[in-house]
Design an enzyme around this catalytic site. Sequence first.
Site, PDB file in Angstrom:
ATOM      1  N   GLN A  45       0.829  -1.214   0.000  1.00 43.17           N
ATOM      2  CA  GLN A  45       0.000   0.000   0.000  1.00 43.17           C
ATOM      3  C   GLN A  45       0.858   1.255   0.000  1.00 43.17           C
ATOM      4  OE1 GLN A  45      -2.873   0.239   3.117  1.00 43.17           O
ATOM      5  NE2 GLN A  45      -4.447  -0.842   1.987  1.00 43.17           N
ATOM      6  N   ASP A  74     -17.262   8.054  -9.464  1.00 38.49           N
ATOM      7  CA  ASP A  74     -18.210   7.609  -8.444  1.00 38.49           C
ATOM      8  C   ASP A  74     -18.475   8.773  -7.507  1.00 38.49           C
ATOM      9  OD1 ASP A  74     -19.948   6.021  -7.111  1.00 38.49           O
ATOM     10  OD2 ASP A  74     -18.462   4.709  -6.183  1.00 38.49           O
ATOM     11  N   ASP A 124     -19.989   4.919 -12.227  1.00 40.90           N
ATOM     12  CA  ASP A 124     -20.612   4.030 -11.246  1.00 40.90           C
ATOM     13  C   ASP A 124     -21.719   4.775 -10.512  1.00 40.90           C
ATOM     14  OD1 ASP A 124     -21.188   1.899  -9.685  1.00 40.90           O
ATOM     15  OD2 ASP A 124     -19.259   1.798  -8.662  1.00 40.90           O
ATOM     16  N   HIS A 178     -14.319   5.471  -6.026  1.00 38.14           N
ATOM     17  CA  HIS A 178     -15.136   5.223  -4.834  1.00 38.14           C
ATOM     18  C   HIS A 178     -14.323   5.447  -3.559  1.00 38.14           C
ATOM     19  CE1 HIS A 178     -17.987   3.243  -2.128  1.00 38.14           C
ATOM     20  NE2 HIS A 178     -16.975   2.519  -1.679  1.00 38.14           N
ATOM     21  N   LEU A 235      -5.599   4.897  -0.725  1.00 42.87           N
ATOM     22  CA  LEU A 235      -5.761   3.450  -0.575  1.00 42.87           C
ATOM     23  C   LEU A 235      -5.768   3.054   0.899  1.00 42.87           C
ATOM     24  CD1 LEU A 235      -3.634   1.744  -3.369  1.00 42.87           C
ATOM     25  CD2 LEU A 235      -6.096   2.013  -3.213  1.00 42.87           C
TER      26      LEU A 235
END
Length: 900
Positions: free
Chosen positions: A651, A676, A742, A875, A900
């Site tokens: 990450q 999104d 989305d 998102h 993230l």
Amino acid sequence: MEEGRVAPRGRGAAALAALLKQKKEQQVGIQSQVPPQTSSISTEEHGVPEPVAPAPRGRGASLLASYQKKKEEMQQHVGVQPVTSQGEAPKPKGRAAMLEKYYQTKLVGSAPESTSSPKSKIEEITKKIGEITTEDEALETMYYRGTTGKELQLSVNYIQLNIQKGGGVFQYEVVFSPELDAKSQRYELVNKIMGDLKTVKVFDGGSCLYLPQKFIDTQKSYDMNLTNGDQAVTVTIIFKKQKRLGDKDCLHLYNVLFKRIMFVLLYTRIGTNYYNTEHKHIIPQHKLEVYPGFVVTVVDRESDLLLCLDTQHKIIHNQTAYQLLAELKCSSDARNFKENAYKSFLGMCVITRYNHKTYIIHDILWDVTPKSTFPTHDGRAISYVEYYKNQYKLDILDHHQPLLLHRKSVTVAGSLEKEDRMICLVPELCYLTNLTDAMRNDFKLMKDVAFFTRITPQQRRLALRTYIDNVRNSERAQELLSQWGLSLAAENLGLTGRQLETETIIYGNQITKSAGPSADWNRDLGNNPVLMPVDIRNWVVFYTHQDTQCAREYANHMQRLSRSMGCHIAEPRLEKLPNDQTQTYITFVKDRLDKDVQVAVFICPSMRTDRYSVIKKLCCAQFPVASQVINARTLSKPDKVRSIILKIALQINCKLGGSLWTLRFPFKGWMICGIDVYHGAQNKSVCGFVSNLNENFTKWFSAALFQSKELGDFYQMAFTKALEEYKAHSGSYPGKVIIIRDGVGDGQLDHCKEHELKQFQNVLKAFQFETNICFVIVQKRISTRIFHSVRNGQVENPPPGTVVDHTITSKYLYDFFLISQNVRQATVNPTHYIVLHDSCNIKPDHIQRLCYKLCHLYYNWPGTIKVPAPCQYAHKLAAMVGQFVKCQPSPELATKLWYL
């Protein structure tokens, strides 16, 4: 997906010259009927000798033979005597065969009577692709289907709805004066009026009345009185139109009809779905009840009308809202009580068991109690205590409790606008529904709930068959269906699908590994270097005194993992915090972070939302630096600590601008945008926009913006910046733009096409680009379920890469269903893709394969995910900014996956 062309040389050039000469001769031959005086003048009349190309050989000869074969086929269509060809072309298959039949019907307009007529050929095509009325629609539907992949035998949670031929529907509008709020009263008056008419009816409880025969020609009014009261009501029935059974406009009738069938089968409506309250599952250790039920919807699909039936579960607490208020009052002081109550109740869904209705709590009325009064329809004032006593025979014990407020928008008769109505609820009578965040974090509770709610494909199909048997065995349900000329099929719908090819994952040092049949490469990721590692030379670890050992072990593990990742990780600077207060974190971040620090790691003794929000706001807005917050409890598991720290290290590598893996993409110059929206409290939303910066999709540009109303011109600003960043990283502007949006429902498709798509088109016009756009909608919350049929009549979850683009797709949209993720428990939920606009002319096979490839590129999970990676990144970005950062992130982090 697009291949470049190279100018031919040598024999290829000679073959091309010969082909051009023959094409010219063919054009002259077709124009042989033109009078000689208007024919073309040859070059020999002007003294210029016509060049003679040498006879082609090798590949040139093959090209010439191929061209002659195509010329013979063209001559057959225009009536010219065909030249004898050497060999026969292979017969077309699949969609190509359908296209050939379609073109034959277009070209052979005056075929002899011995051959099939064009009409019969179109009918032959429509038998394969569903009921289509025109030739153009038949061609368009065939174009929306892919052909590549391995064939799979599937079944779905759709049931064929058979329609009797020759039936009709007459629609009427029912108007009440004065307006009646209670559905039971409206039903009562309509039943009185229709009592003498010996026919079946369907009334939705609002204003739509359906009859199988014509009742009146224009309109008719009736003066009625309610049974419980002296109120006089004028009911006017107005004839609207006649419909044919099977029309798209009859969907409302069918849905109302099946709602009545659910009532006949003794299901109770809670919210929008129906549940069996008599066979509930009780979980006493957690004070929960689980109601099994169904989502029932009639839809118009490519294979005509289908009944979509999906199992659902409703979780009801045995605890009331009043009891929760009492717990909050005991656990907090007087100053924080109201604040904690607002946090707990606003947005919560509650159910009132006296009428099985659900409500969303929008406010708490501290100055309104059950002793307060409200006006009735006849002008009287009545208290809430009296109302519940008279209406539902319920006694309210605490007369001093505050009331809960629910706002409901209703349509007023004779007006196109909606008005807000306030509904006050008594906490004593409201039971909590769904699961709170604290419950979701309780592993034992979630495991106990999952025992009843996680349904396998086999159990789900068994529930479908049980429902079909119940309907077929119910005389009343069969009577309702037969009165409207309807019947249910005996089994759920079966069809064929396709499984796309397994993708190859590319790691560092050009190491390639197959994703495998389960599309999971977790083990390979730990054994291979990452694609683009980033050296960590200056980083800081913040921790408290109680987590000193965890911090040292974490630093040592990170350094040991550097070799397997393919990068260098230096020893971090350890900063011990004197306490765990939020202000301490703020002070240390401001004092100890400088511009040279690459990443800041925070090891916290517990997870608190307020502290996490402060850390993210500091590191993302005020002092832009990659940050990682770790719960100390996570690092206290010796058997899993290596794998956990490896995921953390991966990450951090992404947050610093590195990348972990990629795939092969057979095209260049494409920009993929993911969008999104996160919807927060008080109608404040955050839109996340993510787009790739390079051709192998390993670097991403991110932008977020707060919006209170419509999205406005945000797309134009974000897209403009994304184009500039793409050119800066790739050296040129993109040739094609694929936008994957989305979170758009069926009712928002027109708005999305008219408002959002135009913003991207306006930007391209401003840049004076000829770049084409493909706009794709992604829908996750759908009721469609797909099962893979295996031996012995059993079903299981389909494998990753399963595509269904026919039968259950829309008649009017370019759409398909894709299962990209591997699910070992419960039933997999497919993703619905709708190609809303496509000026790129991308083939269905290519857009399906592209979406599947993009599902492999989410760096937070070494496997495929449910939606394409750009959408998932958007998102995560929108949720991070909307929930925790709550301000505009620093532009310095725009080209890194800091969220993230």
